[in-house]
Write an enzyme that holds these catalytic residues in place. Structure first.
Site, PDB file in Angstrom:
ATOM      1  N   CYS A  60       0.818  -1.235   0.000  1.00 36.90           N
ATOM      2  CA  CYS A  60       0.000   0.000   0.000  1.00 36.90           C
ATOM      3  C   CYS A  60       0.842   1.270   0.000  1.00 36.90           C
ATOM      4  CB  CYS A  60      -0.952  -0.011   1.182  1.00 36.90           C
ATOM      5  SG  CYS A  60      -2.115  -1.357   1.074  1.00 36.90           S
ATOM      6  N   HIS A  90      -3.369   7.061   2.377  1.00 39.20           N
ATOM      7  CA  HIS A  90      -3.745   5.747   1.864  1.00 39.20           C
ATOM      8  C   HIS A  90      -5.104   5.377   2.451  1.00 39.20           C
ATOM      9  CE1 HIS A  90      -3.866   1.600   0.874  1.00 39.20           C
ATOM     10  NE2 HIS A  90      -3.660   1.183   2.106  1.00 39.20           N
ATOM     11  N   ASN A 142     -10.005  -0.599  -0.466  1.00 33.08           N
ATOM     12  CA  ASN A 142      -8.543  -0.454  -0.456  1.00 33.08           C
ATOM     13  C   ASN A 142      -7.984  -0.984  -1.782  1.00 33.08           C
ATOM     14  OD1 ASN A 142      -5.805  -0.591  -0.053  1.00 33.08           O
ATOM     15  ND2 ASN A 142      -5.909  -1.618   1.932  1.00 33.08           N
TER      16      ASN A 142
HETATM   17  N1  ACO Z   1     -17.983  -9.034   9.076  1.00 34.16           N
HETATM   18  C1  ACO Z   1     -18.324  -9.306  10.333  1.00 34.16           C
HETATM   19  N2  ACO Z   1     -17.430  -9.595  11.280  1.00 34.16           N
HETATM   20  C2  ACO Z   1     -16.132  -9.599  10.936  1.00 34.16           C
HETATM   21  C3  ACO Z   1     -15.695  -9.314   9.647  1.00 34.16           C
HETATM   22  C4  ACO Z   1     -16.676  -9.024   8.683  1.00 34.16           C
HETATM   23  N3  ACO Z   1     -16.373  -8.724   7.393  1.00 34.16           N
HETATM   24  N4  ACO Z   1     -14.346  -9.391   9.611  1.00 34.16           N
HETATM   25  C5  ACO Z   1     -13.940  -9.712  10.858  1.00 34.16           C
HETATM   26  N5  ACO Z   1     -15.031  -9.842  11.656  1.00 34.16           N
HETATM   27  C6  ACO Z   1     -15.062 -10.196  13.073  1.00 34.16           C
HETATM   28  C7  ACO Z   1     -13.866 -10.991  13.512  1.00 34.16           C
HETATM   29  O1  ACO Z   1     -14.035 -12.353  13.197  1.00 34.16           O
HETATM   30  C8  ACO Z   1     -13.858 -10.742  14.995  1.00 34.16           C
HETATM   31  O2  ACO Z   1     -14.814 -11.605  15.596  1.00 34.16           O
HETATM   32  P1  ACO Z   1     -14.505 -12.262  17.035  1.00 34.16           P
HETATM   33  O3  ACO Z   1     -14.385 -11.089  17.980  1.00 34.16           O
HETATM   34  O4  ACO Z   1     -15.696 -13.112  17.249  1.00 34.16           O
HETATM   35  O5  ACO Z   1     -13.227 -13.022  16.873  1.00 34.16           O
HETATM   36  C9  ACO Z   1     -14.369  -9.300  15.096  1.00 34.16           C
HETATM   37  O6  ACO Z   1     -15.014  -9.010  13.849  1.00 34.16           O
HETATM   38  C10 ACO Z   1     -13.278  -8.297  15.334  1.00 34.16           C
HETATM   39  O7  ACO Z   1     -12.206  -8.594  14.424  1.00 34.16           O
HETATM   40  P2  ACO Z   1     -10.955  -7.663  14.277  1.00 34.16           P
HETATM   41  O8  ACO Z   1     -10.060  -8.176  13.203  1.00 34.16           O
HETATM   42  O9  ACO Z   1     -10.365  -7.441  15.622  1.00 34.16           O
HETATM   43  O10 ACO Z   1     -11.707  -6.326  13.771  1.00 34.16           O
HETATM   44  P3  ACO Z   1     -11.155  -4.881  13.623  1.00 34.16           P
HETATM   45  O11 ACO Z   1     -12.034  -3.955  14.325  1.00 34.16           O
HETATM   46  O12 ACO Z   1      -9.685  -4.811  13.907  1.00 34.16           O
HETATM   47  O13 ACO Z   1     -11.373  -4.602  12.067  1.00 34.16           O
HETATM   48  C11 ACO Z   1     -10.035  -4.546  10.064  1.00 34.16           C
HETATM   49  C12 ACO Z   1     -10.738  -5.420  11.105  1.00 34.16           C
HETATM   50  C13 ACO Z   1     -11.099  -3.762   9.330  1.00 34.16           C
HETATM   51  C14 ACO Z   1      -9.297  -5.460   9.109  1.00 34.16           C
HETATM   52  C15 ACO Z   1      -9.059  -3.583  10.769  1.00 34.16           C
HETATM   53  O14 ACO Z   1      -8.261  -4.276  11.684  1.00 34.16           O
HETATM   54  C16 ACO Z   1      -8.158  -2.859   9.800  1.00 34.16           C
HETATM   55  O15 ACO Z   1      -8.607  -2.022   9.047  1.00 34.16           O
HETATM   56  N6  ACO Z   1      -6.845  -3.123   9.847  1.00 34.16           N
HETATM   57  C17 ACO Z   1      -5.848  -2.419   9.043  1.00 34.16           C
HETATM   58  C18 ACO Z   1      -5.968  -2.674   7.558  1.00 34.16           C
HETATM   59  C19 ACO Z   1      -4.784  -2.035   6.864  1.00 34.16           C
HETATM   60  O16 ACO Z   1      -4.423  -0.916   7.139  1.00 34.16           O
HETATM   61  N7  ACO Z   1      -4.124  -2.732   5.966  1.00 34.16           N
HETATM   62  C20 ACO Z   1      -2.888  -2.193   5.430  1.00 34.16           C
HETATM   63  C21 ACO Z   1      -2.847  -2.088   4.055  1.00 34.16           C
HETATM   64  S1  ACO Z   1      -3.262  -3.569   3.192  1.00 34.16           S
HETATM   65  C22 ACO Z   1      -1.907  -3.938   2.196  1.00 34.16           C
HETATM   66  O17 ACO Z   1      -0.832  -3.464   2.365  1.00 34.16           O
HETATM   67  C23 ACO Z   1      -2.125  -4.976   1.109  1.00 34.16           C
END
Ligand code: ACO
Length: 332
Positions: A115, A255, A285
């Site tokens: 990214c 980003h 993204n």
């Molecule tokens: N729908 C419903 N529930 C979901 C989903 C979904 N699509 N995805 C995950 N959950 C659930 C999980 O299973 C978890 O359930 P549990 O508590 O029963 O285990 C719960 O939601 C919380 O999961 P987390 O992963 O802790 O959720 P979080 O609030 O952290 O959000 C996310 C996840 C959106 C991925 C976030 O962590 C994020 O944006 N991270 C950074 C992404 C990023 O910046 N990437 C970098 C660039 S990508 C690249 O370089 C290719």
């Protein structure tokens, strides 16, 4: 010789026609429109056709550039392509795009920084321009993220979209264009965000396919934390060392990985809502394409005009991150 800066003189984008909205994902995995909107800010994303690869989207972005600006492909000296979804390992996507667009006098290469790809490529491009040896450098951020996304994994599949973008950099003796930059990398991030299979560590085999090793793996929470901290640190260092105040910034173009990441960065950089570019709702993204999509949408919506100061920040797999202070050069 006078000091040269590199300025953006043309741009183009392409987003595929097919759209997947959050309700489509409700049919595919255990998720809801509300969860996706609340946790990411994404509403819909564009998905490339089966026969459309990253080089095709990049080439279509160049066609859009030619519709907007007078750009002769034969005058291009260098093509840099930021992508983690190249058409194939080799030849490079840069070579494929060069052939597609008829840039027969250019050489070029691909650059892998996930990214942060566009920021890393812009940093490279400006160094070539500043050398005085290169007059026209094309930078592409083009990604078919749908090719490496597991549409059975709800934690990643809702996040990504496809797009192609390009900008043209040319030299200027004026104090405009890329004014300053910070680019960083910390390989300890390798365990948080990666694709396991397909390279020389785990070459493609029936086993790697069965184990779903050709898809993105992400441990979202730590990535979220590192993304906010590092983008804020890089942005702060850049504005401080250039004697710029937060209020001097016309636009912050980060980003687009997650709206909550963007909001957290904007708040810590003490920016108002109207200083922040957000279009993650429309595209998801798109990895190396998010920042140029932000630049182009900002310009198209009259949020960027000649002499405006913009702060670009990126964070991605590696980990990689960086920030660029840009004085915009194209009049509305
Ligand atoms: N729908 C419903 N529930 C979901 C989903 C979904 N699509 N995805 C995950 N959950 C659930 C999980 O299973 C978890 O359930 P549990 O508590 O029963 O285990 C719960 O939601 C919380 O999961 P987390 O992963 O802790 O959720 P979080 O609030 O952290 O959000 C996310 C996840 C959106 C991925 C976030 O962590 C994020 O944006 N991270 C950074 C992404 C990023 O910046 N990437 C970098 C660039 S990508 C690249 O370089 C290719």
């Amino acid at each position: 010789m006078k000091n040269l800066n590199a300025k953006i003189t043309a741009f183009g984008k392409y987003v595929p026609e097919k759209v997947l909205d959050n309700f489509d994902f409700e049919e595919m995995v255990d998720t809801t429109d509300k969860w996706i909107r609340d946790r990411t800010g994404i509403v819909e994303r564009h998905i490339a056709a089966d026969d459309e690869a990253s080089s095709d989207m990049g080439s279509k972005a160049f066609a859009d550039m030619q519709e907007r600006f007078d750009v002769d492909p034969e005058e291009i000296d260098l093509i840099l392509v930021a992508t983690i979804t190249p058409d194939m390992f080799f030849p490079s996507t840069a070579a494929l795009i060069q052939d597609n667009i008829g840039a027969k006098n250019a050489w070029g290469f691909d650059l892998s920084a996930a990214c942060s790809g566009f920021v890393f490529a812009l940093e490279n491009a400006r160094r070539f321009i500043e050398s005085g040896d290169y007059k026209k450098v094309l930078v592409f951020g083009t990604e078919k993220m749908s090719a490496i996304t597991d549409y059975e994994d709800r934690s990643t599949c809702v996040l990504f979209g496809d797009a192609g973008t390009c900008v043209l950099l040319e030299p200027t003796e004026d104090e405009e264009g890329v004014l300053d930059s910070i680019v960083k990398m910390d390989g300890m991030g390798k365990d948080f965000l990666y694709m396991k299979g397909g390279g020389s560590r785990n070459p493609a085999s029936h086993e790697t396919v069965d184990k779903k090793m050709h898809y993105i793996y992400q441990n979202g929470r730590p990535v979220f934390k590192y993304a906010v901290n590092n983008m804020v640190d890089a942005g702060t260092e850049l504005i401080e060392r250039n004697g710029v105040s937060n209020q001097d910034l016309s636009l912050f173009i980060p980003h687009q990985a997650n709206k909550r990441i963007i909001d957290a960065c904007a708040s810590r950089l003490d920016l108002d809502d109207d200083q922040v570019m957000i279009n993650i709702d429309k595209y998801g993204n798109t990895t190396a394409a998010t920042i140029p999509l932000g630049i182009i949408d900002a310009y198209d919506n009259s949020r960027l005009d000649k002499n405006d100061l913009a702060l670009l920040t990126a964070f991605g797999g590696g980990f990689t991150w960086g920030a660029i202070l840009l004085k915009w050069s194209i009049e509305q």
